[in-house]
Design a protein around this motif. Sequence first.
Motif, PDB file in Angstrom:
ATOM      1  N   UNK A 112       0.836  -1.207   0.000  1.00  0.00           N
ATOM      2  CA  UNK A 112       0.000   0.000   0.000  1.00  0.00           C
ATOM      3  C   UNK A 112       0.869   1.255   0.000  1.00  0.00           C
ATOM      4  N   UNK A 113       1.953   1.234   0.778  1.00  0.00           N
ATOM      5  CA  UNK A 113       2.860   2.386   0.816  1.00  0.00           C
ATOM      6  C   UNK A 113       3.532   2.584  -0.542  1.00  0.00           C
ATOM      7  N   UNK A 114       3.894   1.473  -1.179  1.00  0.00           N
ATOM      8  CA  UNK A 114       4.517   1.561  -2.501  1.00  0.00           C
ATOM      9  C   UNK A 114       3.554   2.149  -3.518  1.00  0.00           C
ATOM     10  N   UNK A 115       2.304   1.670  -3.508  1.00  0.00           N
ATOM     11  CA  UNK A 115       1.314   2.182  -4.461  1.00  0.00           C
ATOM     12  C   UNK A 115       1.100   3.675  -4.276  1.00  0.00           C
ATOM     13  N   UNK A 116       1.081   4.149  -3.040  1.00  0.00           N
ATOM     14  CA  UNK A 116       0.904   5.579  -2.791  1.00  0.00           C
ATOM     15  C   UNK A 116       2.116   6.360  -3.294  1.00  0.00           C
ATOM     16  N   UNK A 117       3.319   5.802  -3.118  1.00  0.00           N
ATOM     17  CA  UNK A 117       4.513   6.483  -3.606  1.00  0.00           C
ATOM     18  C   UNK A 117       4.481   6.601  -5.129  1.00  0.00           C
ATOM     19  N   UNK A 118       4.052   5.531  -5.800  1.00  0.00           N
ATOM     20  CA  UNK A 118       3.971   5.557  -7.257  1.00  0.00           C
ATOM     21  C   UNK A 118       2.901   6.537  -7.720  1.00  0.00           C
ATOM     22  N   UNK A 119       1.783   6.566  -7.008  1.00  0.00           N
ATOM     23  CA  UNK A 119       0.734   7.528  -7.352  1.00  0.00           C
ATOM     24  C   UNK A 119       1.227   8.952  -7.182  1.00  0.00           C
ATOM     25  N   UNK A 120       2.043   9.183  -6.167  1.00  0.00           N
ATOM     26  CA  UNK A 120       2.608  10.523  -5.953  1.00  0.00           C
ATOM     27  C   UNK A 120       3.533  10.906  -7.101  1.00  0.00           C
ATOM     28  N   UNK A 121       4.336   9.963  -7.589  1.00  0.00           N
ATOM     29  CA  UNK A 121       5.174  10.227  -8.762  1.00  0.00           C
ATOM     30  C   UNK A 121       4.310  10.671  -9.939  1.00  0.00           C
ATOM     31  N   UNK A 122       3.212   9.929 -10.171  1.00  0.00           N
ATOM     32  CA  UNK A 122       2.356  10.240 -11.317  1.00  0.00           C
ATOM     33  C   UNK A 122       1.700  11.604 -11.159  1.00  0.00           C
ATOM     34  N   UNK A 123       1.203  11.909  -9.957  1.00  0.00           N
ATOM     35  CA  UNK A 123       0.560  13.209  -9.739  1.00  0.00           C
ATOM     36  C   UNK A 123       1.551  14.349  -9.950  1.00  0.00           C
ATOM     37  N   UNK A 124       2.744  14.206  -9.393  1.00  0.00           N
ATOM     38  CA  UNK A 124       3.749  15.247  -9.534  1.00  0.00           C
ATOM     39  C   UNK A 124       4.113  15.439 -11.006  1.00  0.00           C
ATOM     40  N   UNK A 125       4.277  14.329 -11.715  1.00  0.00           N
ATOM     41  CA  UNK A 125       4.652  14.459 -13.113  1.00  0.00           C
ATOM     42  C   UNK A 125       3.531  15.077 -13.940  1.00  0.00           C
ATOM     43  N   UNK A 126       2.296  14.633 -13.742  1.00  0.00           N
ATOM     44  CA  UNK A 126       1.192  15.168 -14.538  1.00  0.00           C
ATOM     45  C   UNK A 126       1.076  16.679 -14.382  1.00  0.00           C
ATOM     46  N   UNK A 127       1.281  17.178 -13.154  1.00  0.00           N
ATOM     47  CA  UNK A 127       1.255  18.623 -12.939  1.00  0.00           C
ATOM     48  C   UNK A 127       2.404  19.292 -13.680  1.00  0.00           C
ATOM     49  N   UNK A 128       3.587  18.687 -13.644  1.00  0.00           N
ATOM     50  CA  UNK A 128       4.750  19.251 -14.336  1.00  0.00           C
ATOM     51  C   UNK A 128       4.569  19.214 -15.851  1.00  0.00           C
ATOM     52  N   UNK A 129       3.940  18.150 -16.357  1.00  0.00           N
ATOM     53  CA  UNK A 129       3.728  18.019 -17.802  1.00  0.00           C
ATOM     54  C   UNK A 129       2.753  19.095 -18.294  1.00  0.00           C
ATOM     55  N   UNK A 141      17.907  17.669 -13.068  1.00  0.00           N
ATOM     56  CA  UNK A 141      17.819  16.877 -14.284  1.00  0.00           C
ATOM     57  C   UNK A 141      16.744  15.816 -14.249  1.00  0.00           C
ATOM     58  N   UNK A 142      16.237  15.472 -13.064  1.00  0.00           N
ATOM     59  CA  UNK A 142      15.253  14.392 -12.971  1.00  0.00           C
ATOM     60  C   UNK A 142      13.931  14.788 -13.617  1.00  0.00           C
ATOM     61  N   UNK A 143      13.463  16.000 -13.339  1.00  0.00           N
ATOM     62  CA  UNK A 143      12.194  16.456 -13.920  1.00  0.00           C
ATOM     63  C   UNK A 143      12.296  16.555 -15.437  1.00  0.00           C
ATOM     64  N   UNK A 144      13.426  17.079 -15.930  1.00  0.00           N
ATOM     65  CA  UNK A 144      13.603  17.191 -17.376  1.00  0.00           C
ATOM     66  C   UNK A 144      13.677  15.808 -18.032  1.00  0.00           C
ATOM     67  N   UNK A 145      14.319  14.864 -17.352  1.00  0.00           N
ATOM     68  CA  UNK A 145      14.385  13.502 -17.892  1.00  0.00           C
ATOM     69  C   UNK A 145      12.995  12.890 -17.981  1.00  0.00           C
TER      70      UNK A 145
END
Length: 361
Positions: A7-24, A82-86
Amino acid sequence: MNPTAAAATEERLAAHRRRFDAAFEAYFTRLAATFDAPPHGRFTPECLQLLRELSLRGGKRLRVVLLYEAARLVSTDDGLPGLAEAALSVELLQTHLLVHDDIIDDSPVRRGGPTTYHAYRHAFPGHDRTALGLALLAGDLAAFLSLRVLLEADVPAALRQAMLEVQTRAATDTIAGQILDLERDFHDLPDEELLHTVTEYKSARYSILAPMRLGLLAAGEDLAPHDAHLRRYATLVGVCGQLRDDYLDLFGDDSALSKPPGGDLRAGRRTYALRAILARAGTADRAVVEAALGDPHCPPGTVERVRDIACRQGTDALLRADLRRYAEQAAAEAATWSGRWREEAVALFTHLPLRLAKGTG
């Protein structure tokens, strides 16, 4: 992985996706405001808008997850230079490939909306060459934007160069894989090694290996001592993912696929699933499958008949067993990283292929 950790892993992955979608979304807003479009024309802004719409309709963002988690093998800092740009680069390359895939396949729908090609065909009825040309150029623009975002990253020159080399190689390998993918379907019965090679070049190298390399580079890791392990893992996960996609295309249901099953059959693709059926079919059954292969008007009843042939052969069970086997091999490879990298991230890479293997019966 125990339920609490999962469950903690799934939330971490969801956080990655949310952060990226906002950046995109923010990236495309900036791009629309700053792009040096030729004056006195509306086609370039419309092209950027179509790329924005396709890109922001999402998908699972697996590449972004792999990139961020690869960085977490070394560092817990999600704000590494460089992580966000990658992340933007890998998803812009994905947009490029989707646009061109949909031209090759003449697909009307992608991610619940019109493909770029069909959007242009709708906008320019009776001007098919113009629609095709604009769609090709839109895909090309996304590819070059994926490199430009790295060129503009505020990182040391050596890191910028290393990231550009990873993405350029991933893009060229993928195009070579696309070419081999088209050649594959001229083989009556392609052997398994050919299918593995198509999968490695067409998808594994850009979808799995490149994001992992980029994440590790951003975290300051030297790739050379680890690259053989990364390649093995990426290839195994790539085969696992392709087996899953091929299986679900024939045996999945409409609700899981968001499209009718049998798309590969109608397109004439000799996938892992259809190759396995043909290899085990008798004369009469093979004639049924061959007649349906490449028929865009193949009715649901015929697709069901091919499924029945596969089930009688035991091919459905064979495909599920192969999928589990490759998932377990990938998980075993990731498990060898324990002690070399952070355990939390290693656990994610161990869990991921087993997660991919679920949901196929």
